[in-house]
Design an enzyme around this catalytic site. Structure first.
Site, PDB file in Angstrom:
ATOM      1  N   HIS A  57       0.842  -1.209   0.000  1.00  0.00           N
ATOM      2  CA  HIS A  57       0.000   0.000   0.000  1.00  0.00           C
ATOM      3  C   HIS A  57       0.868   1.246   0.000  1.00  0.00           C
ATOM      4  CE1 HIS A  57       0.749  -0.550   4.293  1.00  0.00           C
ATOM      5  NE2 HIS A  57       0.254   0.645   4.558  1.00  0.00           N
ATOM      6  N   HIS A  59       1.403   3.954   1.881  1.00  0.00           N
ATOM      7  CA  HIS A  59       1.949   4.715   3.007  1.00  0.00           C
ATOM      8  C   HIS A  59       3.477   4.789   2.952  1.00  0.00           C
ATOM      9  CE1 HIS A  59      -1.866   4.135   5.678  1.00  0.00           C
ATOM     10  NE2 HIS A  59      -1.972   5.165   4.863  1.00  0.00           N
ATOM     11  N   HIS A  62       6.023   2.207   3.985  1.00  0.00           N
ATOM     12  CA  HIS A  62       6.103   0.975   3.179  1.00  0.00           C
ATOM     13  C   HIS A  62       6.711   1.241   1.798  1.00  0.00           C
ATOM     14  CE1 HIS A  62       3.585  -1.387   6.031  1.00  0.00           C
ATOM     15  NE2 HIS A  62       3.306  -0.146   6.400  1.00  0.00           N
ATOM     16  N   ASP A 134      -0.477  -3.975   6.274  1.00  0.00           N
ATOM     17  CA  ASP A 134      -1.103  -3.403   7.469  1.00  0.00           C
ATOM     18  C   ASP A 134      -2.590  -3.763   7.547  1.00  0.00           C
ATOM     19  OD1 ASP A 134       1.349  -2.326   8.020  1.00  0.00           O
ATOM     20  OD2 ASP A 134       0.760  -0.236   7.718  1.00  0.00           O
ATOM     21  N   HIS A 172       4.250  -4.590  10.787  1.00  0.00           N
ATOM     22  CA  HIS A 172       4.732  -3.926  12.009  1.00  0.00           C
ATOM     23  C   HIS A 172       4.849  -4.889  13.174  1.00  0.00           C
ATOM     24  CE1 HIS A 172       4.226   0.353  10.705  1.00  0.00           C
ATOM     25  NE2 HIS A 172       3.341  -0.194   9.870  1.00  0.00           N
TER      26      HIS A 172
END
Ligand code: ZN
Ligand code: FE
Length: 256
Positions: A57, A59, A62, A134, A172
């Site tokens: 994704h 973000h 990442h 995530d 994470h």
């Protein structure tokens, strides 16, 4: 067929990077690219040359390492079709139903929106391993930034259909905090209580709690257990849909 080799390493504050290496073809993929330096270190350790990056994704935690890794290695960058405008450096985009070939093995793409609207997961079917970014965490799930709780529940429900033995890599290390929260939702779950103790031990030794397995998550992760009678009784939602019970758990976690 050779076995894929997985190497997990910490990045940034609490992110994980992971390299998947196929010894036969020599191909090596970085799952996401939180930052370039630890990926280079991991490559140097194994002597592998980066051939791909698979992005879950858009973000920054990442994607921030993509540019530097691509410039240095010429690797091919794959990411979600629905986030193509938000990720620099993509060479190829994929969505649900698409399959990739890595080291002669099939990697299936699953749309898992909710954390972001275009979030995807990569299922290395032959290796019984899924990278879920995530979306799903060990004992937790991602914050719902772009989708709705219902959209997130559908994504988790999709991942729950993966074979129970599937190893799950997430983005994470949040497991200790997730365990503390999970115990407020289903304290009578013995498997959860035992796992919470093991997690404290692992973390105090500085050991990663990743990968987990789908079987372990199904047994202990409250976000995958909205059908649990104990959870429903505690939340006073005996007659609610699974999606509504999930949503209440997510809202409680947001405030925790
Ligand atoms: Zn994210
Ligand atoms: Fe993240």
């Amino acid at each position: 067929m050779s076995q894929l080799e997985f190497s997990l390493f910490p990045c940034l504050k609490d992110n994980y990077g992971c390299l998947v290496h196929d010894p036969e073809s020599g191909q090596t993929v970085s799952i996401d690219a939180p930052e370039a330096a630890p990926v280079f270190t991991a490559l140097n350790t194994t002597g592998a040359k980066l051939s791909h990056i698979f992005v879950t994704h858009h973000h920054g935690d990442h994607t921030a390492g993509i540019g530097e890794l691509k410039a240095a290695t010429g690797c091919r960058v794959v990411g979600p079709t629905a986030e193509a405008q938000r990720i620099d450096g993509l060479d190829h985009t994929v969505a649900e139903g698409d399959a990739l070939e890595f080291g002669g093995k099939r990697v299936e793409v699953l749309d898992t929106p909710g954390h972001t609207l275009g979030h995807i997961s990569y299922w290395f079917k032959d290796a019984d391993t899924a990278f879920v970014g995530d979306t799903l965490f060990a004992l937790g799930c991602g914050r719902v930034f772009e989708g709705t709780n219902t959209v997130m529940w559908k994504s988790l429900h999709k991942l729950m259909q993966l074979p129970a033995q599937t190893k799950i890599y997430c983005g994470h290390e949040y497991t200790a905090a997730n365990a503390a929260f999970a115990l407020t939702i289903e304290p009578e779950n013995q498997a959860l209580c035992e796992r919470a103790k093991e997690i404290l031990k692992l973390r105090s030794d500085g050991v990663a709690t990743i990968p987990t397995t789908m079987a372990l998550e199904l047994a202990t992760n409250p976000f995958l257990r909205p059908h649990s009678e104990a959870i429903r009784a505690r939340l006073k939602l005996q007659r609610a849909s699974d999606a509504d019970v999930f949503s209440e758990i997510r809202e409680r976690k947001n405030k925790a």
